[in-house]
Design a protein around this motif. Structure first.
Motif, PDB file in Angstrom:
ATOM      1  N   GLN A 144       0.825  -1.196   0.000  1.00  0.00           N
ATOM      2  CA  GLN A 144       0.000   0.000   0.000  1.00  0.00           C
ATOM      3  C   GLN A 144       0.865   1.254   0.000  1.00  0.00           C
ATOM      4  O   GLN A 144       0.580   2.213  -0.725  1.00  0.00           O
TER       5      GLN A 144
ATOM      6  N   GLU B 140       2.289   1.706  -3.485  1.00  0.00           N
ATOM      7  CA  GLU B 140       1.286   2.229  -4.406  1.00  0.00           C
ATOM      8  C   GLU B 140       1.028   3.707  -4.156  1.00  0.00           C
ATOM      9  O   GLU B 140       0.865   4.488  -5.090  1.00  0.00           O
ATOM     10  N   LYS B 141       1.003   4.108  -2.885  1.00  0.00           N
ATOM     11  CA  LYS B 141       0.798   5.520  -2.558  1.00  0.00           C
ATOM     12  C   LYS B 141       1.953   6.362  -3.082  1.00  0.00           C
ATOM     13  O   LYS B 141       1.745   7.443  -3.631  1.00  0.00           O
ATOM     14  N   ARG B 142       3.178   5.853  -2.926  1.00  0.00           N
ATOM     15  CA  ARG B 142       4.347   6.586  -3.433  1.00  0.00           C
ATOM     16  C   ARG B 142       4.287   6.741  -4.945  1.00  0.00           C
ATOM     17  O   ARG B 142       4.579   7.803  -5.485  1.00  0.00           O
ATOM     18  N   LYS B 143       3.891   5.671  -5.628  1.00  0.00           N
ATOM     19  CA  LYS B 143       3.794   5.735  -7.088  1.00  0.00           C
ATOM     20  C   LYS B 143       2.733   6.740  -7.520  1.00  0.00           C
ATOM     21  O   LYS B 143       2.930   7.500  -8.469  1.00  0.00           O
ATOM     22  N   ALA B 144       1.587   6.715  -6.845  1.00  0.00           N
ATOM     23  CA  ALA B 144       0.509   7.645  -7.179  1.00  0.00           C
ATOM     24  C   ALA B 144       0.955   9.087  -6.936  1.00  0.00           C
ATOM     25  O   ALA B 144       0.693   9.980  -7.760  1.00  0.00           O
ATOM     26  N   ALA B 145       1.640   9.320  -5.836  1.00  0.00           N
ATOM     27  CA  ALA B 145       2.129  10.666  -5.544  1.00  0.00           C
ATOM     28  C   ALA B 145       3.154  11.110  -6.576  1.00  0.00           C
ATOM     29  O   ALA B 145       3.178  12.270  -6.997  1.00  0.00           O
ATOM     30  N   LYS B 146       3.991  10.191  -6.998  1.00  0.00           N
ATOM     31  CA  LYS B 146       5.008  10.504  -7.994  1.00  0.00           C
ATOM     32  C   LYS B 146       4.358  10.874  -9.329  1.00  0.00           C
ATOM     33  O   LYS B 146       4.783  11.801 -10.007  1.00  0.00           O
ATOM     34  N   ARG B 147       3.307  10.128  -9.698  1.00  0.00           N
ATOM     35  CA  ARG B 147       2.591  10.421 -10.943  1.00  0.00           C
ATOM     36  C   ARG B 147       1.929  11.794 -10.881  1.00  0.00           C
ATOM     37  O   ARG B 147       1.906  12.522 -11.872  1.00  0.00           O
ATOM     38  N   GLU B 148       1.369  12.134  -9.728  1.00  0.00           N
ATOM     39  CA  GLU B 148       0.695  13.415  -9.594  1.00  0.00           C
ATOM     40  C   GLU B 148       1.682  14.572  -9.638  1.00  0.00           C
ATOM     41  O   GLU B 148       1.380  15.626 -10.195  1.00  0.00           O
ATOM     42  N   ASN B 149       2.854  14.393  -9.065  1.00  0.00           N
ATOM     43  CA  ASN B 149       3.848  15.456  -9.012  1.00  0.00           C
ATOM     44  C   ASN B 149       4.679  15.562 -10.281  1.00  0.00           C
ATOM     45  O   ASN B 149       5.462  16.496 -10.420  1.00  0.00           O
ATOM     46  N   LYS B 150       4.524  14.624 -11.173  1.00  0.00           N
ATOM     47  CA  LYS B 150       5.346  14.589 -12.374  1.00  0.00           C
ATOM     48  C   LYS B 150       4.961  15.732 -13.322  1.00  0.00           C
ATOM     49  O   LYS B 150       3.794  15.910 -13.648  1.00  0.00           O
TER      50      LYS B 150
END
Length: 113
Positions: A40, A43-53
């Motif tokens: 979890q 997945e949260k880190r990946k989602a945050a990375k996608r949003e900040n990209k």
């Protein structure tokens, strides 16, 4: 102690062994929950990375790259023709750019018998 009493003591699991077994089962359960929380978290880190990209800004757009590639390929072709005709063929390198030279080459290739 009699041998009978020793056998009974040997048959009984010691408190330390029971404690170890309980501790191992608790560790296994915590590892299972850790894995879930790690997933979890990942997945949260990946989602945050996608949003900040930030969107990628290209210096040379693709259409410009294609045009430059065509220009460089044409320049390489002309340079190769000039080297081949001027140095290897003992002619004047600028003659390859004249239409009379190409007409002569075409006449030689498609010569009628």
């Amino acid at each position: 102690m009699s041998t009978n009493q020793l056998e009974k003591v040997a048959e009984k699991p010691s408190r330390k062994l029971l404690k170890d077994k309980k501790q191992k089962s608790v560790e296994k359960e915590s590892q299972a929950t850790d894995k879930q929380t790690r997933k979890q978290q990942k997945e949260k880190r990946k989602a945050a990375k996608r949003e900040n990209k930030r969107p990628r800004r290209r210096i040379f757009p693709i259409w410009l790259r294609i045009i430059l590639l065509i220009i460089f390929a044409a320049a390489a072709l002309v340079a190769g023709l000039m080297v081949g005709y001027g140095i290897m063929g003992d002619g004047n390198p600028t003659d390859i750019l004249k239409t009379e030279t190409w007409q002569h080459i075409i006449d030689i290739v498609f010569k009628e018998a």
